[in-house]
Design an enzyme around this catalytic site. Structure first.
Site, PDB file in Angstrom:
ATOM      1  CE  LYS A 134      -3.935   2.128   2.855  1.00  0.00           C
ATOM      2  NZ  LYS A 134      -5.098   2.497   4.150  1.00  0.00           N
ATOM      3  CB  SER A 170      -7.981   3.673   3.492  1.00  0.00           C
ATOM      4  OG  SER A 170      -7.267   3.060   3.597  1.00  0.00           O
ATOM      5  CB  SER A 215      -8.990   0.852   5.664  1.00  0.00           C
ATOM      6  OG  SER A 215      -9.041   2.471   5.906  1.00  0.00           O
TER       7      SER A 215
HETATM    8  N1  GLN Z   1     -12.373   4.319   6.677  1.00  0.00           N
HETATM    9  C1  GLN Z   1     -11.741   5.024   7.661  1.00  0.00           C
HETATM   10  C2  GLN Z   1     -12.070   6.046   7.636  1.00  0.00           C
HETATM   11  O1  GLN Z   1     -11.969   6.474   6.964  1.00  0.00           O
HETATM   12  C3  GLN Z   1     -10.907   3.503   8.003  1.00  0.00           C
HETATM   13  C4  GLN Z   1     -10.266   4.293   7.525  1.00  0.00           C
HETATM   14  C5  GLN Z   1      -8.975   3.348   7.686  1.00  0.00           C
HETATM   15  O2  GLN Z   1      -8.659   1.976   8.242  1.00  0.00           O
HETATM   16  N2  GLN Z   1      -7.463   3.687   7.738  1.00  0.00           N
HETATM   17  O3  GLN Z   1     -11.325   6.738   8.628  1.00  0.00           O
END
Ligand code: GLN
Length: 469
Positions: A74, A149, A173
């Site tokens: 990532k 994400s 995420s």
């Molecule tokens: N969707 C969540 C956010 O927008 C979690 C994102 C993540 O785990 N990096 O913060």
């Protein structure tokens, strides 16, 4: 292809590591124009590593655990010399001079690192639509999001463009995109895996973990990555067991908790049916099921979005046009340079979070929001600790719905935030979790079951996930 299959093919000489890497790059060249999972390829480094493995095979040397296995990273983790954008324009052109510890450990274990994977900007999002470099499509349904994400990391494994990938999980995420794309995604306990070289979003919540096609592969990668790192002050000195050792032990007698708050309003009917089938399967395998309550669950999303944005507003202060990446060309003074760089470099969601986070930390509101959210965090953690007095693991849906359509929630940040309703609490409490495929909707969209485990009890978590698989 599993890790064992890839390693075995290379070790037995059925294929050369260099040929295996080349075949993955061919798949990427063919399919990624549609999926858009990759932001950068690191062919030179991959070829060098593959050639090194081939030479070891030729000499009959003992091979490391990931010898020749093609893996993607990532783009919020650093790889020496490769671009690291975190999905943001503000890091355009930045090439970090060092490997993240997780990347270094994969490399030392013989993995062939293919390149960097698309993600929401600074890992903020649930659909990958916040990437400054364009969205990723779900390989299982091209009109749907892959989740976020770590959307690129999930999609790459689902599309066979990597054997495994690394993602990060601050509020879901890893688990949510794994569930949307029909792959396995593991959230290790806070402190189990080093965060050194992870571009920080919310440091008390961020974790690094693997995406794989099987639970066994997740255990293999955890073996390689877990363990103390002197470069991360929050990494734990606890010894690392062999996570593959107990995988196939029977789950008979394990106590599985079913938290009622995770089966309330808003849960899609087909997702519910899949999770209920999964629970039946565990019962048939000899687990006992127990209804438990996590009474503060309704406060998890608000607490998460106060704490995560507060930490983000502080972490993102370093992107000022001086130290890394993008600098606005139209500035006539230091302060306009800062302002224009941050205005032009950050996307809308990142700006929204910096504003929210700055607000909840400001002197007049700190007690009302930030301190209150910290107190709620303690209560949420206690909910889990009390539940884990009665049960060994919890089983829940990973997400309330299967993958939604591209564009469906982009105008409604609150609806987007609710995609994390079942995942954020584990980050707040520091416990481990995994999403494992457990079925499909009637239209063929993957559904994931989430298993949550005690702090540092990944072994039991993986054993239950393996039984579900
Ligand atoms: N969707 C969540 C956010 O927008 C979690 C994102 C993540 O785990 N990096 O913060």
């Amino acid at each position: 292809m599993t890790i064992d299959a890839a390693r075995q093919a290379v070790a037995s000489g059925t294929t050369k590591a260099t040929a295996l890497a080349a075949s993955f790059y061919e798949t990427i060249a063919k399919d990624d124009p549609t999926i858009h999972a990759w932001l950068a390829l690191s062919k030179e480094r991959a070829e060098k590593q593959a050639a090194r493995i081939d030479a070891m095979v030729a000499k009959g040397e003992a091979l490391p655990p990931l010898a020749g296995v093609p893996i993607g990273i990532k783009d919020v983790l650093t790889m020496q010399g490769a671009p690291a954008t975190a999905g943001s324009k503000i890091l355009e052109g930045y090439r970090p001079p060092y490997d993240a510890t997780t990347v270094a450990r994969l490399d030392a274990a013989g993995a062939v690192l293919l390149g960097k994977l698309n993600c929401d900007e600074f890992a903020m999002g649930s659909s990958n639509e916040n990437s400054a470099y364009g969205p990723v499509r779900n390989p299982r349904a091209l009109d749907r999001v892959p989740g976020g994400s770590s959307g690129g990391s999930a999609a790459a494994v689902a599309a066979g463009m990597a054997v495994a990938t690394l993602g990060t999980d601050t509020g879901g995420s890893i688990r949510q995109p794994a569930s949307f794309c029909g792959v396995v995604g593991l959230l290790p306990t806070y402190g189990r895996v080093s965060r050194y070289g992870l571009i920080a979003f919310a440091s008390s919540l961020d974790r690094v973990g693997p995406f794989t096609t099987t639970v066994r592969d997740a255990a293999i990668l955890l073996n390689v990555m877990a363990g103390h790192d002197p470069l991360d002050a929050t990494s734990s000195p606890l010894p690392v067991p062999d996570y593959t050792a107990g995988l196939n032990q029977p789950v008979k007698g394990l106590r599985v908790g079913v938290p009622k708050e995770y089966f309330a309003e808003g849960l899609d009917g087909e997702v519910r049916a899949s999770i209920e089938k999964t629970l039946d399967k565990l019962r048939a395998a000899g687990c006992t099921l127990h209804n438990v309550s996590l009474p503060h669950t309704q406060y998890a999303i608000p607490a998460y979005y106060v704490l995560a944005t507060a930490e983000a507003s502080s972490n993102l202060a370093r992107f000022d046009g001086v130290r890394y990446g993008y600098r606005s060309p139209q500035s006539d003074s230091l302060s306009t340079m800062y302002r224009r760089t941050r205005d032009g470099g950050f996307g809308a969601e990142v700006k929204r979070r910096i504003l929210l986070g700055t607000y909840v930390l400001s002197a007049g509101y700190y007690d009302a929001y930030y301190r209150k959210a910290q107190q709620v965090r303690t209560l949420l953690t206690r909910d889990y600790l009390q539940a884990f007095n009665q049960v060994d693991v919890l089983v829940t849906p990973t997400a309330p719905t299967p993958a939604f359509k591209l564009g469906e929630k982009t105008d409604d940040p609150l609806a987007m935030y609710l995609a994390d309703i079942y995942t954020v609490t584990a980050n707040l409490a520091g416990i481990c979790g995994i999403s494992v495929p457990c079925g499909n909707s009637s239209s063929g969209l993957p559904i994931g079951a989430q298993v949550l485990g005690k702090h540092f009890d990944e072994a039991t978590l993986l054993r239950v996930a393996n039984a579900i698989e």
